[in-house]
Design a protein around this motif. Structure first.
Motif, PDB file in Angstrom:
ATOM      1  N   THR A 255      -0.181  -9.010   9.114  1.00 19.69           N
ATOM      2  CA  THR A 255       0.145 -10.438   9.148  1.00 19.69           C
ATOM      3  C   THR A 255       1.382 -10.668  10.005  1.00 19.69           C
ATOM      4  O   THR A 255       1.609 -11.760  10.484  1.00 19.69           O
ATOM      5  CB  THR A 255       0.379 -10.989   7.732  1.00 19.69           C
ATOM      6  OG1 THR A 255       1.372 -10.192   7.084  1.00 19.69           O
ATOM      7  CG2 THR A 255      -0.911 -10.964   6.929  1.00 19.69           C
TER       8      THR A 255
ATOM      9  N   ARG B 112       4.554  -2.696   4.732  1.00 14.04           N
ATOM     10  CA  ARG B 112       5.331  -3.890   5.068  1.00 14.04           C
ATOM     11  C   ARG B 112       6.209  -3.552   6.268  1.00 14.04           C
ATOM     12  O   ARG B 112       6.534  -2.401   6.529  1.00 14.04           O
ATOM     13  CB  ARG B 112       6.216  -4.320   3.894  1.00 14.04           C
ATOM     14  CG  ARG B 112       5.468  -4.543   2.606  1.00 14.04           C
ATOM     15  CD  ARG B 112       4.760  -5.897   2.637  1.00 14.04           C
ATOM     16  NE  ARG B 112       3.985  -6.070   1.424  1.00 14.04           N
ATOM     17  CZ  ARG B 112       2.672  -5.825   1.329  1.00 14.04           C
ATOM     18  NH1 ARG B 112       1.997  -5.384   2.359  1.00 14.04           N
ATOM     19  NH2 ARG B 112       2.037  -6.020   0.205  1.00 14.04           N
TER      20      ARG B 112
ATOM     21  N   GLU C   1      -5.199  -5.154  -1.265  1.00 10.81           N
ATOM     22  CA  GLU C   1      -4.109  -6.013  -1.728  1.00 10.81           C
ATOM     23  C   GLU C   1      -4.193  -7.351  -0.990  1.00 10.81           C
ATOM     24  O   GLU C   1      -4.402  -7.399   0.229  1.00 10.81           O
ATOM     25  CB  GLU C   1      -2.800  -5.286  -1.396  1.00 10.81           C
ATOM     26  CG  GLU C   1      -1.555  -6.031  -1.707  1.00 10.81           C
ATOM     27  CD  GLU C   1      -0.340  -5.234  -1.257  1.00 10.81           C
ATOM     28  OE1 GLU C   1       0.315  -5.676  -0.297  1.00 10.81           O
ATOM     29  OE2 GLU C   1      -0.057  -4.181  -1.860  1.00 10.81           O
ATOM     30  N   LYS C   2      -4.030  -8.438  -1.714  1.00 13.39           N
ATOM     31  CA  LYS C   2      -4.223  -9.776  -1.145  1.00 13.39           C
ATOM     32  C   LYS C   2      -3.400 -10.015   0.131  1.00 13.39           C
ATOM     33  O   LYS C   2      -3.895 -10.567   1.097  1.00 13.39           O
ATOM     34  CB  LYS C   2      -3.909 -10.838  -2.194  1.00 13.39           C
ATOM     35  CG  LYS C   2      -4.374 -12.209  -1.794  1.00 13.39           C
ATOM     36  CD  LYS C   2      -4.297 -13.198  -2.936  1.00 13.39           C
ATOM     37  CE  LYS C   2      -4.968 -14.479  -2.485  1.00 13.39           C
ATOM     38  NZ  LYS C   2      -5.228 -15.378  -3.574  1.00 13.39           N
ATOM     39  N   ALA C   3      -2.155  -9.568   0.147  1.00 13.36           N
ATOM     40  CA  ALA C   3      -1.288  -9.798   1.308  1.00 13.36           C
ATOM     41  C   ALA C   3      -1.754  -9.041   2.551  1.00 13.36           C
ATOM     42  O   ALA C   3      -1.356  -9.366   3.664  1.00 13.36           O
ATOM     43  CB  ALA C   3       0.143  -9.403   0.973  1.00 13.36           C
ATOM     44  N   SER C   4      -2.600  -8.023   2.374  1.00 15.65           N
ATOM     45  CA  SER C   4      -3.057  -7.199   3.501  1.00 15.65           C
ATOM     46  C   SER C   4      -4.510  -7.459   3.879  1.00 15.65           C
ATOM     47  O   SER C   4      -5.032  -6.810   4.780  1.00 15.65           O
ATOM     48  CB  SER C   4      -2.903  -5.713   3.154  1.00 15.65           C
ATOM     49  OG  SER C   4      -1.562  -5.397   2.921  1.00 15.65           O
TER      50      SER C   4
END
Length: 190
Positions: free
Chosen positions: A30, A3, A158-161
């Motif tokens: 992102t 992050r 991982e979904k966010a990545s």
């Protein structure tokens, strides 16, 4: 992917380098890391998919991934950074040379540049980068049909990545023998 708040950068770095999309691991930034130093990003596989705000100060992009055929490179760099580069480098390796000569220091790969022009016109016709972004959004959520040898597939990211450009998946929990059979059973490329 780390992050933004997890990334610790050296305060005296000359530059920060990232690869915005990792095609092997199926990960994608992102949001770009905050860097006091110039941020250099290899965006070769996702530059035309995301409407980036250019806090990136130098962008190196090999266009053959999604902007055109091999042989053409797109570089976005601030002039002041190009001027800062070592003047002892051969002229061909200095961005300032290419800026001064309007990318005509030597004979460019004309067909590749022509195709790049066609692709950028098409992108504009599709609504620009925002249009490209909406076209790539659904891709990581597609259904992977398992072969007769595999009972389930999983996405190990991982979904966010997860990358919006490419999808990686494991078959049968990563069982190598089953994955090899899955690859063998896959239909040949058209």
């Amino acid at each position: 992917m780390p992050r933004r708040e997890e990334i610790k950068l050296s305060p005296d770095a000359s530059y920060t380098y990232i690869c915005s999309n990792n095609t092997i691991e199926g990960t994608q930034y992102t949001e770009l890391p905050a860097s006091a130093a110039p941020l250099v990003a290899d965006m070769s596989s996702d530059i035309a998919s995301v409407p980036w705000t250019f806090q990136v100060r130098a962008d190196l992009c090999r266009a053959q991934k999604n902007l055109g055929p091999s042989g053409v490179t797109v570089v976005i760099v601030r002039k002041d950074l190009a001027e800062r580069a070592d003047k002892n480098l051969p002229s061909l390796l200095q961005y300032r040379t290419h800026i001064k000569e309007k990318s005509l220091y030597h004979t460019p790969p004309t067909f590749a540049v022509y195709v790049l022009g066609l692709v950028t016109e098409w992108i504009a016709g599709e609504g620009g980068l925002a249009g490209c972004r909406s076209a790539t959004k659904p891709r990581p959520n597609f259904c992977i049909t398992p072969s007769r040898t595999a009972t389930a597939s999983t996405v190990p990211v991982e979904k966010a990545s997860r990358s919006q450009m490419n999808v990686v998946f494991r078959v049968a929990g990563g069982d190598e023998a089953v994955e090899k059979q899955f690859a063998k059973d896959a239909p040949p490329r058209a």
